[in-house]
Design a protein around this motif. Structure first.
Motif, PDB file in Angstrom:
ATOM      1  N   LYS A   1       0.825  -1.216   0.000  1.00 25.80           N
ATOM      2  CA  LYS A   1       0.000   0.000   0.000  1.00 25.80           C
ATOM      3  C   LYS A   1       0.860   1.267   0.000  1.00 25.80           C
ATOM      4  CE  LYS A   1      -4.013   1.788   2.460  1.00 25.80           C
ATOM      5  NZ  LYS A   1      -4.937   1.554   3.566  1.00 25.80           N
ATOM      6  N   GLU A   2       1.918   1.279   0.810  1.00 24.39           N
ATOM      7  CA  GLU A   2       2.807   2.441   0.874  1.00 24.39           C
ATOM      8  C   GLU A   2       3.559   2.648  -0.442  1.00 24.39           C
ATOM      9  OE1 GLU A   2       6.813   3.731   3.278  1.00 24.39           O
ATOM     10  OE2 GLU A   2       5.269   2.642   4.382  1.00 24.39           O
ATOM     11  N   GLY A   3       4.007   1.558  -1.038  1.00 29.74           N
ATOM     12  CA  GLY A   3       4.705   1.646  -2.317  1.00 29.74           C
ATOM     13  C   GLY A   3       3.827   2.186  -3.425  1.00 29.74           C
TER      14      GLY A   3
ATOM     15  N   GLU B   1       1.261   4.208  -3.040  1.00 29.86           N
ATOM     16  CA  GLU B   1       1.078   5.639  -2.774  1.00 29.86           C
ATOM     17  C   GLU B   1       2.302   6.442  -3.200  1.00 29.86           C
ATOM     18  OE1 GLU B   1      -1.088   8.912  -1.789  1.00 29.86           O
ATOM     19  OE2 GLU B   1      -1.796   6.853  -1.765  1.00 29.86           O
ATOM     20  N   GLN B   2       3.490   5.944  -2.915  1.00 28.00           N
ATOM     21  CA  GLN B   2       4.724   6.633  -3.304  1.00 28.00           C
ATOM     22  C   GLN B   2       4.848   6.722  -4.820  1.00 28.00           C
ATOM     23  OE1 GLN B   2       7.802   4.394  -1.333  1.00 28.00           O
ATOM     24  NE2 GLN B   2       7.496   5.444   0.614  1.00 28.00           N
ATOM     25  N   MET B   3       4.545   5.629  -5.515  1.00 29.15           N
ATOM     26  CA  MET B   3       4.649   5.638  -6.972  1.00 29.15           C
ATOM     27  C   MET B   3       3.597   6.550  -7.600  1.00 29.15           C
ATOM     28  SD  MET B   3       7.302   4.051  -7.768  1.00 29.15           S
ATOM     29  CE  MET B   3       7.095   4.058  -9.530  1.00 29.15           C
ATOM     30  N   ARG B   4       2.394   6.535  -7.066  1.00 26.98           N
ATOM     31  CA  ARG B   4       1.355   7.436  -7.590  1.00 26.98           C
ATOM     32  C   ARG B   4       1.808   8.888  -7.460  1.00 26.98           C
ATOM     33  NH1 ARG B   4      -3.908   4.756  -4.874  1.00 26.98           N
ATOM     34  NH2 ARG B   4      -4.304   3.156  -6.431  1.00 26.98           N
ATOM     35  N   ASN B   5       2.325   9.247  -6.303  1.00 25.20           N
ATOM     36  CA  ASN B   5       2.803  10.619  -6.097  1.00 25.20           C
ATOM     37  C   ASN B   5       3.941  10.956  -7.044  1.00 25.20           C
ATOM     38  OD1 ASN B   5       0.940  11.171  -4.077  1.00 25.20           O
ATOM     39  ND2 ASN B   5       2.290  10.465  -2.454  1.00 25.20           N
ATOM     40  N   TYR B   6       4.829  10.014  -7.268  1.00 22.35           N
ATOM     41  CA  TYR B   6       5.944  10.234  -8.196  1.00 22.35           C
ATOM     42  C   TYR B   6       5.422  10.450  -9.616  1.00 22.35           C
ATOM     43  CZ  TYR B   6      10.364   9.563 -10.614  1.00 22.35           C
ATOM     44  OH  TYR B   6      11.462   9.734 -11.407  1.00 22.35           O
TER      45      TYR B   6
ATOM     46  N   LYS C   1       3.972  13.869 -10.029  1.00 19.15           N
ATOM     47  CA  LYS C   1       5.030  14.875 -10.188  1.00 19.15           C
ATOM     48  C   LYS C   1       5.557  14.879 -11.619  1.00 19.15           C
ATOM     49  CE  LYS C   1       6.747  14.874  -5.468  1.00 19.15           C
ATOM     50  NZ  LYS C   1       7.884  14.544  -4.594  1.00 19.15           N
TER      51      LYS C   1
END
Length: 68
Positions: A22-24, A26-31, A34
């Motif tokens: 789940k955290e990964g 979220e991090q990839m979506r945010n990346y 950007k």
């Protein structure tokens, strides 16, 4: 992963969130958001409607290799 480090203007990704926790995700979506803001074109495939809703400006749905 290499494609994400070279400053490409176009990325083609097949199920980029598959296998991430789940955290990964979220991090990839945010990346990706950007990169999108920086003008990078991202073509991705996903079976997850949330990925599509959050990331995509244009959506094409296919079935058996044909556009619906």
């Amino acid at each position: 992963a290499k494609a994400l480090t070279y400053g490409a203007k176009i990325l083609i990704l097949d199920e980029p969130f598959n296998g991430l926790d789940k955290e990964g995700v979220e991090q990839m979506r945010n990346y990706f958001l950007k990169l999108k803001e920086q003008g990078v074109t991202i073509l991705l495939t996903s079976h997850t409607s949330e990925d599509i809703r959050l990331l995509c400006d244009t959506v094409m749905e296919m079935e058996k290799g044909r556009k619906l």
